[in-house]
Design a protein around this motif. Structure first.
Motif, PDB file in Angstrom:
ATOM      1  N   ALA A  24       0.831  -1.205   0.000  1.00  0.00           N
ATOM      2  CA  ALA A  24       0.000   0.000   0.000  1.00  0.00           C
ATOM      3  C   ALA A  24       0.865   1.254   0.000  1.00  0.00           C
ATOM      4  O   ALA A  24       0.532   2.251  -0.655  1.00  0.00           O
ATOM      5  CB  ALA A  24      -0.925  -0.006   1.214  1.00  0.00           C
ATOM      6  N   PHE A  25       1.984   1.193   0.713  1.00  0.00           N
ATOM      7  CA  PHE A  25       2.879   2.351   0.788  1.00  0.00           C
ATOM      8  C   PHE A  25       3.433   2.712  -0.589  1.00  0.00           C
ATOM      9  O   PHE A  25       3.322   3.856  -1.039  1.00  0.00           O
ATOM     10  CB  PHE A  25       4.028   2.053   1.752  1.00  0.00           C
ATOM     11  CG  PHE A  25       5.063   3.145   1.825  1.00  0.00           C
ATOM     12  CD1 PHE A  25       4.920   4.188   2.721  1.00  0.00           C
ATOM     13  CD2 PHE A  25       6.171   3.129   0.988  1.00  0.00           C
ATOM     14  CE1 PHE A  25       5.865   5.204   2.778  1.00  0.00           C
ATOM     15  CE2 PHE A  25       7.121   4.133   1.039  1.00  0.00           C
ATOM     16  CZ  PHE A  25       6.970   5.177   1.937  1.00  0.00           C
ATOM     17  N   PHE A  26       4.029   1.736  -1.264  1.00  0.00           N
ATOM     18  CA  PHE A  26       4.672   2.032  -2.544  1.00  0.00           C
ATOM     19  C   PHE A  26       3.647   2.333  -3.637  1.00  0.00           C
ATOM     20  O   PHE A  26       3.899   3.164  -4.517  1.00  0.00           O
ATOM     21  CB  PHE A  26       5.583   0.873  -2.954  1.00  0.00           C
ATOM     22  CG  PHE A  26       6.846   0.801  -2.142  1.00  0.00           C
ATOM     23  CD1 PHE A  26       7.830   1.770  -2.283  1.00  0.00           C
ATOM     24  CD2 PHE A  26       7.045  -0.210  -1.222  1.00  0.00           C
ATOM     25  CE1 PHE A  26       9.000   1.725  -1.530  1.00  0.00           C
ATOM     26  CE2 PHE A  26       8.205  -0.269  -0.463  1.00  0.00           C
ATOM     27  CZ  PHE A  26       9.183   0.708  -0.613  1.00  0.00           C
ATOM     28  N   LEU A  27       2.491   1.685  -3.576  1.00  0.00           N
ATOM     29  CA  LEU A  27       1.449   1.975  -4.558  1.00  0.00           C
ATOM     30  C   LEU A  27       0.918   3.394  -4.376  1.00  0.00           C
ATOM     31  O   LEU A  27       0.769   4.146  -5.350  1.00  0.00           O
ATOM     32  CB  LEU A  27       0.305   0.963  -4.424  1.00  0.00           C
ATOM     33  CG  LEU A  27      -0.876   1.168  -5.383  1.00  0.00           C
ATOM     34  CD1 LEU A  27      -0.415   1.067  -6.832  1.00  0.00           C
ATOM     35  CD2 LEU A  27      -1.972   0.145  -5.105  1.00  0.00           C
ATOM     36  N   SER A  28       0.641   3.776  -3.144  1.00  0.00           N
ATOM     37  CA  SER A  28       0.118   5.124  -2.893  1.00  0.00           C
ATOM     38  C   SER A  28       1.185   6.184  -3.145  1.00  0.00           C
ATOM     39  O   SER A  28       0.864   7.306  -3.563  1.00  0.00           O
ATOM     40  CB  SER A  28      -0.415   5.239  -1.466  1.00  0.00           C
ATOM     41  OG  SER A  28       0.613   5.014  -0.522  1.00  0.00           O
ATOM     42  N   PHE A  29       2.445   5.835  -2.901  1.00  0.00           N
ATOM     43  CA  PHE A  29       3.529   6.767  -3.219  1.00  0.00           C
ATOM     44  C   PHE A  29       3.566   7.043  -4.721  1.00  0.00           C
ATOM     45  O   PHE A  29       3.693   8.197  -5.151  1.00  0.00           O
ATOM     46  CB  PHE A  29       4.872   6.194  -2.764  1.00  0.00           C
ATOM     47  CG  PHE A  29       6.066   6.990  -3.230  1.00  0.00           C
ATOM     48  CD1 PHE A  29       6.395   8.190  -2.622  1.00  0.00           C
ATOM     49  CD2 PHE A  29       6.840   6.542  -4.291  1.00  0.00           C
ATOM     50  CE1 PHE A  29       7.488   8.937  -3.059  1.00  0.00           C
ATOM     51  CE2 PHE A  29       7.931   7.277  -4.737  1.00  0.00           C
ATOM     52  CZ  PHE A  29       8.259   8.479  -4.118  1.00  0.00           C
ATOM     53  N   LYS A  52      -5.346  13.484   7.260  1.00  0.00           N
ATOM     54  CA  LYS A  52      -6.643  13.854   7.833  1.00  0.00           C
ATOM     55  C   LYS A  52      -6.989  13.005   9.047  1.00  0.00           C
ATOM     56  O   LYS A  52      -7.399  13.521  10.095  1.00  0.00           O
ATOM     57  CB  LYS A  52      -7.732  13.704   6.763  1.00  0.00           C
ATOM     58  CG  LYS A  52      -9.112  14.179   7.203  1.00  0.00           C
ATOM     59  CD  LYS A  52      -9.150  15.678   7.384  1.00  0.00           C
ATOM     60  CE  LYS A  52     -10.540  16.168   7.683  1.00  0.00           C
ATOM     61  NZ  LYS A  52     -10.593  17.637   7.884  1.00  0.00           N
ATOM     62  N   ARG A  53      -6.832  11.692   8.927  1.00  0.00           N
ATOM     63  CA  ARG A  53      -7.195  10.799  10.035  1.00  0.00           C
ATOM     64  C   ARG A  53      -6.288  11.036  11.236  1.00  0.00           C
ATOM     65  O   ARG A  53      -6.757  11.109  12.380  1.00  0.00           O
ATOM     66  CB  ARG A  53      -7.095   9.342   9.582  1.00  0.00           C
ATOM     67  CG  ARG A  53      -7.489   8.325  10.642  1.00  0.00           C
ATOM     68  CD  ARG A  53      -7.317   6.911  10.117  1.00  0.00           C
ATOM     69  NE  ARG A  53      -5.929   6.618   9.823  1.00  0.00           N
ATOM     70  CZ  ARG A  53      -5.066   6.112  10.716  1.00  0.00           C
ATOM     71  NH1 ARG A  53      -5.462   5.867  11.955  1.00  0.00           N
ATOM     72  NH2 ARG A  53      -3.822   5.855  10.368  1.00  0.00           N
ATOM     73  N   LEU A 152      -2.872   2.483   6.735  1.00  0.00           N
ATOM     74  CA  LEU A 152      -1.658   3.112   7.260  1.00  0.00           C
ATOM     75  C   LEU A 152      -0.598   3.246   6.174  1.00  0.00           C
ATOM     76  O   LEU A 152       0.079   4.282   6.062  1.00  0.00           O
ATOM     77  CB  LEU A 152      -1.119   2.285   8.429  1.00  0.00           C
ATOM     78  CG  LEU A 152       0.076   2.848   9.198  1.00  0.00           C
ATOM     79  CD1 LEU A 152      -0.260   4.213   9.785  1.00  0.00           C
ATOM     80  CD2 LEU A 152       0.492   1.882  10.304  1.00  0.00           C
ATOM     81  N   GLY A 153      -0.450   2.212   5.353  1.00  0.00           N
ATOM     82  CA  GLY A 153       0.511   2.260   4.260  1.00  0.00           C
ATOM     83  C   GLY A 153       0.148   3.308   3.222  1.00  0.00           C
ATOM     84  O   GLY A 153       1.017   4.027   2.715  1.00  0.00           O
ATOM     85  N   MET A 154      -1.138   3.414   2.920  1.00  0.00           N
ATOM     86  CA  MET A 154      -1.592   4.415   1.946  1.00  0.00           C
ATOM     87  C   MET A 154      -1.321   5.827   2.450  1.00  0.00           C
ATOM     88  O   MET A 154      -0.839   6.688   1.706  1.00  0.00           O
ATOM     89  CB  MET A 154      -3.085   4.228   1.668  1.00  0.00           C
ATOM     90  CG  MET A 154      -3.431   2.990   0.871  1.00  0.00           C
ATOM     91  SD  MET A 154      -5.224   2.772   0.678  1.00  0.00           S
ATOM     92  CE  MET A 154      -5.653   4.297  -0.171  1.00  0.00           C
ATOM     93  N   GLY A 157       2.465   6.488   2.292  1.00  0.00           N
ATOM     94  CA  GLY A 157       2.937   6.651   0.919  1.00  0.00           C
ATOM     95  C   GLY A 157       2.539   7.983   0.322  1.00  0.00           C
ATOM     96  O   GLY A 157       3.348   8.651  -0.344  1.00  0.00           O
ATOM     97  N   LEU A 158       1.300   8.391   0.546  1.00  0.00           N
ATOM     98  CA  LEU A 158       0.841   9.681   0.024  1.00  0.00           C
ATOM     99  C   LEU A 158       1.593  10.837   0.681  1.00  0.00           C
ATOM    100  O   LEU A 158       1.938  11.824   0.020  1.00  0.00           O
ATOM    101  CB  LEU A 158      -0.664   9.837   0.253  1.00  0.00           C
ATOM    102  CG  LEU A 158      -1.582   8.946  -0.588  1.00  0.00           C
ATOM    103  CD1 LEU A 158      -3.033   9.116  -0.160  1.00  0.00           C
ATOM    104  CD2 LEU A 158      -1.434   9.260  -2.079  1.00  0.00           C
ATOM    105  N   THR A 159       1.850  10.702   1.975  1.00  0.00           N
ATOM    106  CA  THR A 159       2.584  11.757   2.681  1.00  0.00           C
ATOM    107  C   THR A 159       3.997  11.902   2.134  1.00  0.00           C
ATOM    108  O   THR A 159       4.476  13.017   1.885  1.00  0.00           O
ATOM    109  CB  THR A 159       2.636  11.453   4.193  1.00  0.00           C
ATOM    110  OG1 THR A 159       1.307  11.366   4.707  1.00  0.00           O
ATOM    111  CG2 THR A 159       3.390  12.547   4.937  1.00  0.00           C
ATOM    112  N   VAL A 160       4.671  10.773   1.921  1.00  0.00           N
ATOM    113  CA  VAL A 160       6.037  10.815   1.400  1.00  0.00           C
ATOM    114  C   VAL A 160       6.060  11.364  -0.024  1.00  0.00           C
ATOM    115  O   VAL A 160       7.015  12.038  -0.426  1.00  0.00           O
ATOM    116  CB  VAL A 160       6.675   9.410   1.452  1.00  0.00           C
ATOM    117  CG1 VAL A 160       8.022   9.392   0.727  1.00  0.00           C
ATOM    118  CG2 VAL A 160       6.865   8.970   2.897  1.00  0.00           C
ATOM    119  N   SER A 161       4.999  11.115  -0.793  1.00  0.00           N
ATOM    120  CA  SER A 161       4.964  11.607  -2.180  1.00  0.00           C
ATOM    121  C   SER A 161       4.960  13.132  -2.245  1.00  0.00           C
ATOM    122  O   SER A 161       5.298  13.710  -3.276  1.00  0.00           O
ATOM    123  CB  SER A 161       3.736  11.052  -2.908  1.00  0.00           C
ATOM    124  OG  SER A 161       2.541  11.639  -2.428  1.00  0.00           O
TER     125      SER A 161
END
Length: 258
Positions: A24-29, A52-53, A152-154, A157-161
């Motif tokens: 989820a992390f790498f996909l969302s990144f 947000k959460r 959590l992974g999503m 990943g979005l935050t790091v992007s």
């Protein structure tokens, strides 16, 4: 104590939860980077969405620090509470057993068991094969740790992007997660594996076993879990992760952005 077979289930569940987070992390990144660089989405908007959460917990963190509690301890208590709640999903799973609806607490048991088919659950992986509604519901109940790790992974990943625009480098975003993440994520996954291990067994054996046998397995697994040892292990490593996130990670981040 765990049987050898249940240890295998537990270990497999732990690995799958970590894999779910990383996937989820790498996909969302990748998705986040695409939205920013190709679609022109504002990094600030994406960052706000991805946090947000977590932002709902900020007042708790602030209140704790204002009372003089170390930030690392506040993070430790917060993550520990989340882990204990996650583990409790295993111990509340028997409430879905339709054969025990007359036991205390009757109202909650009847509400959880239900007879009407919850159509929304059918969209989750593996739910369509269950004919009995109580099994479908407990199957989803025990899936929560997996869904939580994906969420959590999503978010991570979005935050790091957005870090390339916030700090000028993706590396800063990755490095800001690594110090505490290498401890925190496997530990949270360990707590989740207590629950998710039973989910995997139900997924595998639901065709061969009836609901009575499934709930009997849930009860036996629950009794075999070395709960004190797992909770002590989880709390110990979350304590370390909290101190690292509260003290070491900010210093690393400050050094990298200067």
């Amino acid at each position: 104590m765990f049987t050898k077979e249940n240890k295998t289930h537990f270990h497999r569940a732990w690995i799958r939860l970590i894999f779910a987070y990383l996937s989820a992390f790498f996909l969302s990144f990748a998705v986040g980077s695409f939205l920013i660089q190709i679609m022109g989405m504002s990094p600030e908007t994406l960052f706000e969405f991805s946090t947000k959460r977590v932002s709902y917990a900020f007042p708790v963190f602030q209140a704790g620090t204002e009372l003089g509690v170390d930030l690392g301890l506040v993070l430790f208590f917060w993550n520990s509470l989340a882990s204990i709640i996650t583990i409790s999903f295993l111990y509340t799973a028997p409430l879905f057993n339709p054969r025990d609806t007359l036991l205390f607490p009757q109202t909650i048991r009847k509400m959880l068991c239900g007879r009407r088919r919850m159509k929304l659950l059918c969209f989750l992986p593996g739910c369509l094969k269950f004919e009995e509604e109580s099994l479908r519901r407990v199957y989803v109940w025990l899936m929560v740790p997996w869904l939580g790790m994906i969420l959590l992974g999503m978010e991570s990943g979005l935050t790091v992007s957005t870090s390339s625009y916030a700090f000028g480098s993706y590396g800063v975003g990755f490095l800001s997660l690594i110090p505490h993440g290498v401890v925190e994520i496997p530990t949270i996954a360990l707590a989740g594996a207590v629950v998710f291990a039973v989910h995997l067994v139900i997924k595998k054996e639901s065709v061969e076993k009836n609901s009575e046998e499934i709930f009997a397995f849930i009860n036996s697994f629950k009794q075999e879990v070395p709960l004190r040892r797992i909770v002590l292990f989880v709390m110990s490593f979350l304590f370390v992760a909290g101190l690292v996130e509260g003290h070491i990670t900010p210093k690393i981040l400050d050094a990298l952005v200067q």
